[in-house]
Design a protein around this motif. Structure first.
Motif, PDB file in Angstrom:
ATOM      1  N   ARG A  76       0.821  -1.211   0.000  1.00 14.24           N
ATOM      2  CA  ARG A  76       0.000   0.000   0.000  1.00 14.24           C
ATOM      3  C   ARG A  76       0.855   1.262   0.000  1.00 14.24           C
ATOM      4  O   ARG A  76       0.526   2.255  -0.621  1.00 14.24           O
ATOM      5  N   GLU A  77       2.018   1.205   0.662  1.00 11.28           N
ATOM      6  CA  GLU A  77       2.898   2.368   0.698  1.00 11.28           C
ATOM      7  C   GLU A  77       3.396   2.749  -0.694  1.00 11.28           C
ATOM      8  O   GLU A  77       3.700   3.902  -0.948  1.00 11.28           O
ATOM      9  N   GLN A  78       3.515   1.781  -1.579  1.00 11.56           N
ATOM     10  CA  GLN A  78       3.945   2.073  -2.937  1.00 11.56           C
ATOM     11  C   GLN A  78       2.773   2.478  -3.821  1.00 11.56           C
ATOM     12  O   GLN A  78       2.959   2.807  -4.980  1.00 11.56           O
ATOM     13  N   ASN A  79       1.595   2.440  -3.267  1.00 14.59           N
ATOM     14  CA  ASN A  79       0.385   2.785  -4.007  1.00 14.59           C
ATOM     15  C   ASN A  79      -0.270   4.011  -3.376  1.00 14.59           C
ATOM     16  O   ASN A  79      -1.484   4.151  -3.385  1.00 14.59           O
ATOM     17  N   ASN A  80       0.554   4.898  -2.843  1.00 14.57           N
ATOM     18  CA  ASN A  80       0.069   6.047  -2.089  1.00 14.57           C
ATOM     19  C   ASN A  80      -0.825   6.968  -2.926  1.00 14.57           C
ATOM     20  O   ASN A  80      -1.852   7.443  -2.455  1.00 14.57           O
ATOM     21  N   ALA A  81      -0.455   7.199  -4.179  1.00 11.12           N
ATOM     22  CA  ALA A  81      -1.257   8.080  -5.028  1.00 11.12           C
ATOM     23  C   ALA A  81      -2.648   7.496  -5.256  1.00 11.12           C
ATOM     24  O   ALA A  81      -3.654   8.194  -5.118  1.00 11.12           O
ATOM     25  N   LYS A 107      -0.723  16.840  -5.616  1.00 13.03           N
ATOM     26  CA  LYS A 107       0.531  17.262  -6.242  1.00 13.03           C
ATOM     27  C   LYS A 107       1.773  16.836  -5.469  1.00 13.03           C
ATOM     28  O   LYS A 107       2.724  16.335  -6.050  1.00 13.03           O
ATOM     29  N   SER A 108       1.793  16.999  -4.158  1.00 16.47           N
ATOM     30  CA  SER A 108       2.981  16.611  -3.388  1.00 16.47           C
ATOM     31  C   SER A 108       3.140  15.088  -3.376  1.00 16.47           C
ATOM     32  O   SER A 108       4.272  14.581  -3.414  1.00 16.47           O
ATOM     33  N   ILE A 109       2.045  14.370  -3.358  1.00 13.84           N
ATOM     34  CA  ILE A 109       2.106  12.905  -3.390  1.00 13.84           C
ATOM     35  C   ILE A 109       2.703  12.443  -4.715  1.00 13.84           C
ATOM     36  O   ILE A 109       3.572  11.570  -4.765  1.00 13.84           O
ATOM     37  N   LEU A 110       2.256  13.055  -5.806  1.00 11.82           N
ATOM     38  CA  LEU A 110       2.774  12.699  -7.128  1.00 11.82           C
ATOM     39  C   LEU A 110       4.238  13.082  -7.278  1.00 11.82           C
ATOM     40  O   LEU A 110       5.026  12.331  -7.865  1.00 11.82           O
ATOM     41  N   GLU A 111       4.633  14.224  -6.728  1.00 15.89           N
ATOM     42  CA  GLU A 111       6.042  14.628  -6.774  1.00 15.89           C
ATOM     43  C   GLU A 111       6.910  13.632  -6.018  1.00 15.89           C
ATOM     44  O   GLU A 111       7.983  13.245  -6.494  1.00 15.89           O
ATOM     45  N   ASP A 112       6.452  13.207  -4.842  1.00 15.90           N
ATOM     46  CA  ASP A 112       7.188  12.198  -4.076  1.00 15.90           C
ATOM     47  C   ASP A 112       7.294  10.899  -4.871  1.00 15.90           C
ATOM     48  O   ASP A 112       8.348  10.255  -4.890  1.00 15.90           O
ATOM     49  N   ASP A 113       6.217  10.518  -5.545  1.00 11.90           N
ATOM     50  CA  ASP A 113       6.198   9.291  -6.334  1.00 11.90           C
ATOM     51  C   ASP A 113       7.184   9.372  -7.496  1.00 11.90           C
ATOM     52  O   ASP A 113       7.967   8.452  -7.735  1.00 11.90           O
ATOM     53  N   ILE A 114       7.181  10.502  -8.192  1.00 11.03           N
ATOM     54  CA  ILE A 114       8.098  10.702  -9.332  1.00 11.03           C
ATOM     55  C   ILE A 114       9.552  10.655  -8.865  1.00 11.03           C
ATOM     56  O   ILE A 114      10.399  10.051  -9.518  1.00 11.03           O
ATOM     57  N   GLU A 115       9.825  11.273  -7.727  1.00 10.06           N
ATOM     58  CA  GLU A 115      11.194  11.323  -7.206  1.00 10.06           C
ATOM     59  C   GLU A 115      11.617  10.022  -6.523  1.00 10.06           C
ATOM     60  O   GLU A 115      12.776   9.850  -6.180  1.00 10.06           O
ATOM     61  N   GLY A 116      10.676   9.119  -6.313  1.00 11.79           N
ATOM     62  CA  GLY A 116      10.998   7.850  -5.668  1.00 11.79           C
ATOM     63  C   GLY A 116      11.192   7.953  -4.170  1.00 11.79           C
ATOM     64  O   GLY A 116      11.842   7.108  -3.566  1.00 11.79           O
ATOM     65  N   ARG A 117      10.615   8.992  -3.564  1.00 10.52           N
ATOM     66  CA  ARG A 117      10.730   9.147  -2.107  1.00 10.52           C
ATOM     67  C   ARG A 117       9.874   8.089  -1.409  1.00 10.52           C
ATOM     68  O   ARG A 117       8.723   7.881  -1.769  1.00 10.52           O
ATOM     69  N   PRO A 118      10.430   7.454  -0.401  1.00 14.46           N
ATOM     70  CA  PRO A 118       9.660   6.407   0.283  1.00 14.46           C
ATOM     71  C   PRO A 118       8.548   6.979   1.152  1.00 14.46           C
ATOM     72  O   PRO A 118       8.614   8.118   1.601  1.00 14.46           O
ATOM     73  N   VAL A 119       7.534   6.175   1.342  1.00 15.14           N
ATOM     74  CA  VAL A 119       6.463   6.488   2.284  1.00 15.14           C
ATOM     75  C   VAL A 119       6.581   5.440   3.385  1.00 15.14           C
ATOM     76  O   VAL A 119       6.571   4.238   3.114  1.00 15.14           O
ATOM     77  N   TRP A 120       6.730   5.895   4.600  1.00 15.01           N
ATOM     78  CA  TRP A 120       6.974   4.989   5.707  1.00 15.01           C
ATOM     79  C   TRP A 120       5.690   4.617   6.394  1.00 15.01           C
ATOM     80  O   TRP A 120       4.814   5.441   6.612  1.00 15.01           O
ATOM     81  N   ARG A 121       5.586   3.371   6.771  1.00 13.28           N
ATOM     82  CA  ARG A 121       4.448   2.878   7.549  1.00 13.28           C
ATOM     83  C   ARG A 121       4.814   2.975   9.019  1.00 13.28           C
ATOM     84  O   ARG A 121       5.868   2.523   9.438  1.00 13.28           O
TER      85      ARG A 121
END
Length: 127
Positions: A76-81, A107-121
């Motif tokens: 789910r963390e990789q499916n944040n958008a 927009k910030s979620i998509l920017e993080d996704d494009i940049e490959g920034r991790p989302v932590w659980r």
């Protein structure tokens, strides 16, 4: 989609995504889902005995229009958008909505996704 179980909602989301990709003319698609149950069923690893069975059988039939397709389970963390869009969609009227541009809150979620920034659980350990 009305009242449904989370599994049925994931199955509907896959079907509608497949149909949208076919309608737009794609010949090769990569599909991702954070529902391992949906992925396992589609890859013939598990057979549900729910309403989702018919929906997922429809997915299999719809996939025949593509020259190539791949489906994989992702956390789910990789499916944040997608997860965030689903939460935003609760405020939309029922039906399919195709957006010309992402909602401002995305927009910030998509920017993080494009940049490959991790989302932590964050998990709380109660021991």
């Amino acid at each position: 989609m009305g009242n449904s179980t989370p599994f049925e909602a994931e199955a509907w989301a896959l079907l509608k995504g497949i149909q949208l990709a076919a309608h737009t003319g794609y010949k090769k698609v990569i599909l991702e889902s954070d529902s391992t149950m949906v992925v396992n069923y589609m890859l013939n690893k598990r057979r549900p005995s729910t309403v989702a069975h018919n929906i997922l059988e429809g997915c299999k039939k719809e996939l025949k229009v593509f020259d190539a397709w791949k489906l994989s389970a992702i956390p789910r963390e990789q499916n944040n958008a997608a997860d965030s869009l689903a939460k935003i969609a609760r405020n939309f009227p029922k039906g399919i909505h195709i957006l010309d541009s992402p909602p401002e809150v995305m927009k910030s979620i998509l920017e993080d996704d494009i940049e490959g920034r991790p989302v932590w659980r964050h998990i709380c350990n109660t021991n």
